[in-house]
Design a protein around this motif. Structure first.
Motif, PDB file in Angstrom:
ATOM      1  N   TYR A  24       0.831  -1.207   0.000  1.00 43.00           N
ATOM      2  CA  TYR A  24       0.000   0.000   0.000  1.00 43.00           C
ATOM      3  C   TYR A  24       0.868   1.260   0.000  1.00 43.00           C
ATOM      4  N   ILE A  25       1.943   1.239   0.778  1.00 40.31           N
ATOM      5  CA  ILE A  25       2.857   2.393   0.815  1.00 40.31           C
ATOM      6  C   ILE A  25       3.524   2.592  -0.539  1.00 40.31           C
ATOM      7  N   MET A  27       2.312   1.704  -3.430  1.00 38.04           N
ATOM      8  CA  MET A  27       1.275   2.211  -4.332  1.00 38.04           C
ATOM      9  C   MET A  27       1.058   3.713  -4.129  1.00 38.04           C
ATOM     10  N   LEU A  28       0.956   4.130  -2.871  1.00 38.47           N
ATOM     11  CA  LEU A  28       0.744   5.554  -2.595  1.00 38.47           C
ATOM     12  C   LEU A  28       1.910   6.408  -3.090  1.00 38.47           C
ATOM     13  N   LEU A  29       3.129   5.964  -2.801  1.00 34.61           N
ATOM     14  CA  LEU A  29       4.305   6.730  -3.229  1.00 34.61           C
ATOM     15  C   LEU A  29       4.406   6.785  -4.747  1.00 34.61           C
ATOM     16  N   TRP A  30       4.166   5.655  -5.406  1.00 25.73           N
ATOM     17  CA  TRP A  30       4.230   5.625  -6.870  1.00 25.73           C
ATOM     18  C   TRP A  30       3.195   6.596  -7.452  1.00 25.73           C
ATOM     19  N   ASN A  31       1.961   6.464  -6.979  1.00 28.38           N
ATOM     20  CA  ASN A  31       0.882   7.288  -7.533  1.00 28.38           C
ATOM     21  C   ASN A  31       1.030   8.761  -7.186  1.00 28.38           C
ATOM     22  N   TRP A  32       1.789   9.059  -6.156  1.00 21.14           N
ATOM     23  CA  TRP A  32       2.023  10.454  -5.787  1.00 21.14           C
ATOM     24  C   TRP A  32       3.178  11.043  -6.600  1.00 21.14           C
ATOM     25  N   LEU A  33       4.250  10.268  -6.781  1.00 18.19           N
ATOM     26  CA  LEU A  33       5.460  10.806  -7.391  1.00 18.19           C
ATOM     27  C   LEU A  33       5.590  10.556  -8.892  1.00 18.19           C
ATOM     28  N   MET A  34       5.419   9.338  -9.318  1.00 23.65           N
ATOM     29  CA  MET A  34       5.764   8.971 -10.690  1.00 23.65           C
ATOM     30  C   MET A  34       4.932   9.679 -11.759  1.00 23.65           C
ATOM     31  N   PRO A  35       3.604   9.822 -11.594  1.00 21.31           N
ATOM     32  CA  PRO A  35       2.856  10.531 -12.638  1.00 21.31           C
ATOM     33  C   PRO A  35       3.282  11.994 -12.799  1.00 21.31           C
ATOM     34  N   SER A  36       3.588  12.663 -11.704  1.00 17.08           N
ATOM     35  CA  SER A  36       3.953  14.075 -11.803  1.00 17.08           C
ATOM     36  C   SER A  36       5.404  14.283 -12.227  1.00 17.08           C
ATOM     37  N   ILE A  37       6.291  13.374 -11.865  1.00 15.94           N
ATOM     38  CA  ILE A  37       7.707  13.542 -12.201  1.00 15.94           C
ATOM     39  C   ILE A  37       8.017  13.005 -13.589  1.00 15.94           C
ATOM     40  N   PHE A  38       7.555  11.788 -13.891  1.00 18.47           N
ATOM     41  CA  PHE A  38       7.937  11.113 -15.134  1.00 18.47           C
ATOM     42  C   PHE A  38       6.766  10.893 -16.091  1.00 18.47           C
ATOM     43  N   SER A  39       5.615  11.464 -15.810  1.00 14.00           N
ATOM     44  CA  SER A  39       4.412  11.302 -16.640  1.00 14.00           C
ATOM     45  C   SER A  39       4.045   9.834 -16.836  1.00 14.00           C
ATOM     46  N   ILE A  43      -0.665   3.035 -10.568  1.00 10.11           N
ATOM     47  CA  ILE A  43      -0.723   1.583 -10.427  1.00 10.11           C
ATOM     48  C   ILE A  43      -1.723   1.231  -9.345  1.00 10.11           C
ATOM     49  N   ASN A  44      -2.207  -0.023  -9.395  1.00  7.95           N
ATOM     50  CA  ASN A  44      -3.115  -0.480  -8.342  1.00  7.95           C
ATOM     51  C   ASN A  44      -2.315  -1.236  -7.273  1.00  7.95           C
ATOM     52  N   PHE A  45      -3.026  -1.714  -6.259  1.00  8.85           N
ATOM     53  CA  PHE A  45      -2.375  -2.371  -5.124  1.00  8.85           C
ATOM     54  C   PHE A  45      -1.570  -3.591  -5.562  1.00  8.85           C
ATOM     55  N   TRP A  46      -2.152  -4.448  -6.404  1.00  4.26           N
ATOM     56  CA  TRP A  46      -1.474  -5.679  -6.788  1.00  4.26           C
ATOM     57  C   TRP A  46      -0.251  -5.403  -7.661  1.00  4.26           C
ATOM     58  N   GLN A  47      -0.318  -4.363  -8.462  1.00  5.03           N
ATOM     59  CA  GLN A  47       0.863  -3.982  -9.231  1.00  5.03           C
ATOM     60  C   GLN A  47       1.963  -3.477  -8.306  1.00  5.03           C
ATOM     61  N   ALA A  48       1.584  -2.776  -7.247  1.00  3.33           N
ATOM     62  CA  ALA A  48       2.564  -2.300  -6.264  1.00  3.33           C
ATOM     63  C   ALA A  48       3.212  -3.468  -5.531  1.00  3.33           C
ATOM     64  N   VAL A  49       2.416  -4.477  -5.175  1.00  2.00           N
ATOM     65  CA  VAL A  49       2.959  -5.662  -4.506  1.00  2.00           C
ATOM     66  C   VAL A  49       3.917  -6.385  -5.460  1.00  2.00           C
ATOM     67  N   GLY A  50       3.538  -6.477  -6.737  1.00  2.00           N
ATOM     68  CA  GLY A  50       4.413  -7.096  -7.734  1.00  2.00           C
ATOM     69  C   GLY A  50       5.705  -6.323  -7.903  1.00  2.00           C
ATOM     70  N   LEU A  51       5.608  -4.999  -7.929  1.00  3.47           N
ATOM     71  CA  LEU A  51       6.798  -4.151  -8.042  1.00  3.47           C
ATOM     72  C   LEU A  51       7.700  -4.314  -6.826  1.00  3.47           C
ATOM     73  N   LEU A  52       7.105  -4.378  -5.662  1.00  2.00           N
ATOM     74  CA  LEU A  52       7.861  -4.578  -4.427  1.00  2.00           C
ATOM     75  C   LEU A  52       8.561  -5.933  -4.438  1.00  2.00           C
ATOM     76  N   SER A  53       7.860  -6.964  -4.900  1.00  3.48           N
ATOM     77  CA  SER A  53       8.459  -8.297  -4.994  1.00  3.48           C
ATOM     78  C   SER A  53       9.601  -8.326  -5.997  1.00  3.48           C
ATOM     79  N   LEU A  54       9.412  -7.669  -7.131  1.00  2.00           N
ATOM     80  CA  LEU A  54      10.460  -7.608  -8.146  1.00  2.00           C
ATOM     81  C   LEU A  54      11.701  -6.896  -7.610  1.00  2.00           C
ATOM     82  N   CYS A  55      11.503  -5.809  -6.897  1.00  2.00           N
ATOM     83  CA  CYS A  55      12.643  -5.089  -6.308  1.00  2.00           C
ATOM     84  C   CYS A  55      13.368  -5.949  -5.286  1.00  2.00           C
TER      85      CYS A  55
END
Length: 113
Positions: A24-25, A27-39, A43-55
């Motif tokens: 959830y954290i 997801m919140l950070l991605w949705n807060w930062l990435m759209p405004s910084i890098f256009s 992402i949704n919750f499950w994509q955030a969990v997948g991203l966290l797992s990949l990292c």
């Protein structure tokens, strides 16, 4: 139920809760930062969990090597380093100079390749 059984149930529940919180954290950070910084899109919750797992897989490793670098060197990882240090300390200055020259020769010959 014994105390051990309660702990065995409690551990997976905590693991799932921590995973959900971190997802959830992320997801919140991605949705807060990435759209405004890098256009980038949100992402949704499950994509955030997948991203966290990949990292974790790419950058976090498995945790096996972390045990070797603890205070006590539990699995003997420091043994080789200690042996080399001991060998170096027992060398005469002439032997040390010879080893350093060999290292320089090896390094300079690899530069030519």
């Amino acid at each position: 139920m014994t105390i051990l059984q309660k702990h065995l149930i409690f551990i997976p529940v905590c693991f799932v809760l921590f995973g959900a919180c971190f997802g959830y954290i992320v997801m919140l950070l991605w949705n807060w930062l990435m759209p405004s910084i890098f256009s980038m899109g949100q992402i949704n919750f499950w994509q955030a969990v997948g991203l966290l797992s990949l990292c974790k897989i790419l950058f976090g490793g498995t945790g096996i090597a972390q045990h070797c670098h603890g205070k006590h060197g539990h699995c003997g990882c420091n043994n080789d380093k200690n042996k080399l240090r001991e060998k170096w300390e027992n060398m005469t200055p002439e032997e040390r100079k010879k080893v350093m020259e060999e290292i320089k020769n090896k390094c300079s010959s690899s530069d030519e390749l």
